[in-house]
Structures are given as structure tokens and as C-alpha cells.
Design an enzyme around this catalytic site. Structure first.
Site, PDB file in Angstrom:
ATOM      1  N   THR A 112       0.951  -1.417  -0.207  1.00  0.00           N
ATOM      2  CA  THR A 112       0.015   0.609  -0.214  1.00  0.00           C
ATOM      3  C   THR A 112       0.933   0.675  -0.024  1.00  0.00           C
ATOM      4  O   THR A 112       1.363   2.284  -0.767  1.00  0.00           O
ATOM      5  CB  THR A 112      -1.117  -0.431   1.204  1.00  0.00           C
ATOM      6  OG1 THR A 112      -1.512  -1.267   1.508  1.00  0.00           O
ATOM      7  CG2 THR A 112      -1.772   1.209   1.033  1.00  0.00           C
ATOM      8  N   GLN A 129      -5.747  -1.132  -3.030  1.00  0.00           N
ATOM      9  CA  GLN A 129      -5.086  -0.302  -2.815  1.00  0.00           C
ATOM     10  C   GLN A 129      -4.143   0.580  -3.908  1.00  0.00           C
ATOM     11  O   GLN A 129      -3.454  -0.187  -4.455  1.00  0.00           O
ATOM     12  CB  GLN A 129      -4.162  -0.747  -1.637  1.00  0.00           C
ATOM     13  CG  GLN A 129      -5.346  -1.280  -0.943  1.00  0.00           C
ATOM     14  CD  GLN A 129      -4.572  -2.952   0.040  1.00  0.00           C
ATOM     15  OE1 GLN A 129      -4.948  -3.639  -1.383  1.00  0.00           O
ATOM     16  NE2 GLN A 129      -4.955  -3.348   1.040  1.00  0.00           N
ATOM     17  N   GLN A 136      -9.471   3.569  -4.172  1.00  0.00           N
ATOM     18  CA  GLN A 136      -9.323   2.942  -2.434  1.00  0.00           C
ATOM     19  C   GLN A 136      -8.038   3.283  -2.315  1.00  0.00           C
ATOM     20  O   GLN A 136      -6.942   3.196  -2.255  1.00  0.00           O
ATOM     21  CB  GLN A 136      -9.424   1.269  -2.771  1.00  0.00           C
ATOM     22  CG  GLN A 136      -8.759   0.301  -1.279  1.00  0.00           C
ATOM     23  CD  GLN A 136      -9.101  -1.058  -0.937  1.00  0.00           C
ATOM     24  OE1 GLN A 136      -8.933  -1.142  -2.144  1.00  0.00           O
ATOM     25  NE2 GLN A 136      -8.727  -1.473   0.016  1.00  0.00           N
ATOM     26  N   ASP A 137      -8.320   3.844  -0.885  1.00  0.00           N
ATOM     27  CA  ASP A 137      -7.586   4.108   0.232  1.00  0.00           C
ATOM     28  C   ASP A 137      -6.203   5.551  -0.750  1.00  0.00           C
ATOM     29  O   ASP A 137      -5.233   5.657  -0.943  1.00  0.00           O
ATOM     30  CB  ASP A 137      -5.703   3.447  -0.146  1.00  0.00           C
ATOM     31  CG  ASP A 137      -6.054   2.240   1.264  1.00  0.00           C
ATOM     32  OD1 ASP A 137      -7.336   2.234   1.442  1.00  0.00           O
ATOM     33  OD2 ASP A 137      -5.510   1.057   0.924  1.00  0.00           O
ATOM     34  N   ASP A 141     -12.167   3.315   2.210  1.00  0.00           N
ATOM     35  CA  ASP A 141     -10.674   3.952   3.244  1.00  0.00           C
ATOM     36  C   ASP A 141     -10.202   4.597   1.929  1.00  0.00           C
ATOM     37  O   ASP A 141      -9.002   5.028   2.772  1.00  0.00           O
ATOM     38  CB  ASP A 141      -9.803   2.683   3.499  1.00  0.00           C
ATOM     39  CG  ASP A 141     -10.872   1.581   4.185  1.00  0.00           C
ATOM     40  OD1 ASP A 141     -11.658   1.917   4.394  1.00  0.00           O
ATOM     41  OD2 ASP A 141     -10.218   0.401   4.297  1.00  0.00           O
ATOM     42  N   ARG A 154     -14.230   3.432   9.649  1.00  0.00           N
ATOM     43  CA  ARG A 154     -14.347   2.453  10.574  1.00  0.00           C
ATOM     44  C   ARG A 154     -12.991   2.480  10.800  1.00  0.00           C
ATOM     45  O   ARG A 154     -11.411   3.034  10.688  1.00  0.00           O
ATOM     46  CB  ARG A 154     -14.434   0.897   9.410  1.00  0.00           C
ATOM     47  CG  ARG A 154     -13.980   0.684   7.979  1.00  0.00           C
ATOM     48  CD  ARG A 154     -13.833  -0.166   7.876  1.00  0.00           C
ATOM     49  NE  ARG A 154     -12.976  -0.970   6.320  1.00  0.00           N
ATOM     50  CZ  ARG A 154     -12.860  -1.567   5.849  1.00  0.00           C
ATOM     51  NH1 ARG A 154     -12.978  -2.735   6.631  1.00  0.00           N
ATOM     52  NH2 ARG A 154     -12.149  -1.237   4.794  1.00  0.00           N
ATOM     53  N   TRP A 164      -8.749   1.613  11.589  1.00  0.00           N
ATOM     54  CA  TRP A 164      -7.862   0.763  10.790  1.00  0.00           C
ATOM     55  C   TRP A 164      -7.329   0.159  12.299  1.00  0.00           C
ATOM     56  O   TRP A 164      -6.567  -1.351  12.628  1.00  0.00           O
ATOM     57  CB  TRP A 164      -7.425   1.494  10.508  1.00  0.00           C
ATOM     58  CG  TRP A 164      -5.847   0.475   9.628  1.00  0.00           C
ATOM     59  CD1 TRP A 164      -6.052  -0.640   9.819  1.00  0.00           C
ATOM     60  CD2 TRP A 164      -4.880   0.988   9.001  1.00  0.00           C
ATOM     61  NE1 TRP A 164      -5.213  -0.525   8.656  1.00  0.00           N
ATOM     62  CE2 TRP A 164      -3.956   0.402   8.857  1.00  0.00           C
ATOM     63  CE3 TRP A 164      -4.929   2.475   8.542  1.00  0.00           C
ATOM     64  CZ2 TRP A 164      -2.838   0.530   8.019  1.00  0.00           C
ATOM     65  CZ3 TRP A 164      -3.194   2.981   8.302  1.00  0.00           C
ATOM     66  CH2 TRP A 164      -2.518   1.663   7.373  1.00  0.00           C
TER      67      TRP A 164
END
Length: 321
Positions: free
Chosen positions: A110, A139, A161-162, A185, A241, A243
Site C-alpha cells: 500500500t 489499494q 481505494q486508499d 478507506d 471504520r 483501522w
């Protein structure tokens, strides 16, 4: 006679253009332009030219263009300021992603997927788009931020994502009038970050935040007067949420679109996170706001509690300009 007049006019135009370039280069320390009209053709060349540990701000003006570069601003390049010519046309982009292999056949991960690694303190950027074009492949980070006292104004962060990784433990980051989009996220990490008057665009389905705030840090992510929009289905997104167990996220006076699930928050499949994560809202509005439907382990702030969310308090004495 006509030819002489034409040549004189051409000379005047060229002289004016040359003077304009000189004036622009005097206004900024460095100018980056793909067409060669600046000091450098690439952004990384400008970064490399910044003196180590300079105690004055180094301004880098980046002309319109798509700069496909994997950038690194090292720790010894401090007080660097990027200014784009136009937020929609000055684009820094790359297309790495988590599962991509390096030269040894190993996944880059990531963090390794980031298009721009920012280690240096006191970095700021205005009017620039930061983008990861890998697509919905897992990611894929557009910007990885580690330095302290970072400011982004009128910038766009594009990805899936990310998208935005606020990596720095204890790092303080301020985002003003920015646009940030993504899926799962798409804002994540351990930094203390304030997002003021920003638009958060939800794509497909997922979670706006995945904070990993340290237990010793009072504030994690704080959203002030932000707006959540998107093309994701109704109820397909959560505000956050955890992590890590002590994740801290607060939305104050934000307009929440229909994309937000009325439960608001998700425990990442671990009920123990409900005991430690600190999730809060204050006067949320819009179709995604419904205090009565929220999970019972999230908090609605009182007027007195909301007054504590000042930049001075959140940033431990630092007030971004």
C-alpha cells in the site's frame, strides 16, 4: 514597409513574452513547465534543486500539464510550497498499486503504491490535482503524507481505494477547499488532520475514513463544514471504520449525502473497537444525517464539546495560514 512593421511587432511580442517569463520566474523560486519555458521540465527536478534544510519558503510554480512522475520530497527538503497554474489542469499523477511487483518480484504494498511521498516538514500545495490512475484494482495511493505542519488548499485527490494516506504519526495536516474522492478507506492513517470546506466524493461503496489514531493523540480526523456527495448507491458508505482500536473521527456541521448509511459507523468486524474508537458528530445535515439511527457507540457532541474543536486545540498550538 509592411514587412518592417511586421518584424517590429513580432519583436515587441517576443520581448513582452520574454519579460513575462522573467517576471514569473522572479515571483517564484522555480518554475516547472513541460514545454521547457520554466527552470525545469519535471517536478522532481525542482524538488532536487531545493537547498537542504532551507529556513525560507521555496516556491515552485507548476504550469498546466500532466506530470506522470513518482515523486519524493525527502525530510531535508523543508518549507517547500507547490503552486499550480490551474487545479483542473495542473495534474501530478502515477499508476502504481498494492499488488504490483517490484524488480525482485515482490508486491510493492500500500505505501509503495503512492505517487507522491512527502516527508519534509512545512510542505504546502495550492491549485494542484494529485491522482492515482491505477483504477479499481485495490489499494492505490495518490499521496502519502508524513511531514508535520502540512497545508493543502484548493487541491484535488483522485483515486479509488486508499486515495489519501496520512501516514505520519503525530503529523499535523490541514486541508482547505479540497476535493477528495474514492471507495474503500479513501482517507486513512494516523495523522491529525483537519478537512475544512472540503467535498468528499463517494464512488461505488465503502468507507470515507479508516483512521489509525494513536491512543495518546486527542484528535484524529476532524471534518468542518464539509460536504459528502458521490455517485455511490444510497446507504452504501460509512463515515468511518477503525483501522486501529483508538481511531478518532469527528464531523462538525457537515452536509451528508444519501450515500451515507444511517448507522453512520462500522466497527470493522470487531466489537471491541466499539469500546475504544471515538466517533462523533455535531449538527450533521442532509439525507445521510439521522442521529436517532446512529450506532449507540458513536457520540453526538454538545455545544460545549463542539467549541473545543478549534484549529488551535486540534493542532496543539499550530495555526495554519
Amino acid at each position: 514597409m509592411k514587412n518592417m512593421l511586421f518584424l517590429r511587432l513580432l519583436f515587441i511580442v517576443l520581448l513582452f513574452a520574454a519579460n513575462a517569463v522573467k517576471a514569473q520566474q522572479k515571483q517564484y523560486d522555480f518554475v516547472v513547465a513541460k514545454d521547457g519555458s520554466g527552470n525545469f521540465k519535471t517536478v522532481q527536478e525542482a524538488i532536487n534543486a531545493v537547498p537542504a534544510l532551507r529556513k525560507q519558503t521555496t516556491t515552485v510554480f507548476i504550469k498546466n500539464g500532466i506530470y506522470k512522475e513518482k515523486l519524493t520530497l525527502p525530510t531535508n527538503k523543508t518549507m517547500v510550497k507547490f503552486i499550480g497554474e490551474n487545479v483542473g489542469k495542473t495534474i501530478i499523477t502515477y499508476d502504481d498499486y498494492h499488488q504490483k511487483k517490484n524488480q525482485f518480484g515482490e508486491e510493492i504494498g500500500t505505501s509503495g503504491s503512492a505517487g507522491f511521498f512527502i516527508y519534509g516538514n512545512d510542505f504546502s500545495a495550492e491549485n494542484i490535482t494529485f491522482q492515482n490512475t491505477a483504477g479499481p484494482i485495490g489499494q492505490a495511493v495518490a499521496v502519502w503524507t508524513s511531514g508535520d505542519r502540512m497545508i493543502f488548499k484548493n487541491c484535488r485527490f483522485l483515486g479509488f481505494q486508499d486515495t489519501l494516506y496520512t501516514f505520519g504519526y503525530g503529523s499535523r495536516q490541514y486541508y482547505k477547499n479540497c476535493y477528495i474522492e474514492g471507495t474503500v478507506d479513501f482517507i486513512f492513517g494516523s495523522s491529525t488532520a483537519v478537512f475544512e470546506d472540503c467535498e468528499l466524493f463517494c464512488k461505488k461503496n465503502g468507507f470515507v475514513t479508516a483512521a489509525s489514531t494513536p491512543d495518546s493523540t486527542k484528535y484524529g480526523y476532524v471534518f468542518l463544514h464539509c460536504k459528502i456527495t458521490g455517485d455511490a448507491p444510497e446507504g452504501s458508505f460509512y463515515l468511518g471504520r477503525p483501522w486501529r482500536p483508538y481511531a478518532k473521527v469527528a464531523y462538525l456541521n457537515c452536509d451528508l449525502g444519501k450515500q451515507i448509511n444511517l448507522k453512520g459507523w462500522n466497527n470493522w468486524g470487531n466489537a471491541n473497537n466499539e469500546k475504544t474508537a471515538q466517533y462523533a458528530e455535531y449538527k450533521s445535515t442532509g439525507p445521510g444525517a439521522n442521529a436517532a439511527e446512529r450506532v449507540n457507540w458513536a457520540k453526538q457532541l454538545t455545544d460545549e464539546e463542539a467549541k473545543q474543536y478549534t484549529l488551535q486545540n486540534i493542532f496543539r498550538g499550530w495555526k495554519p495560514d
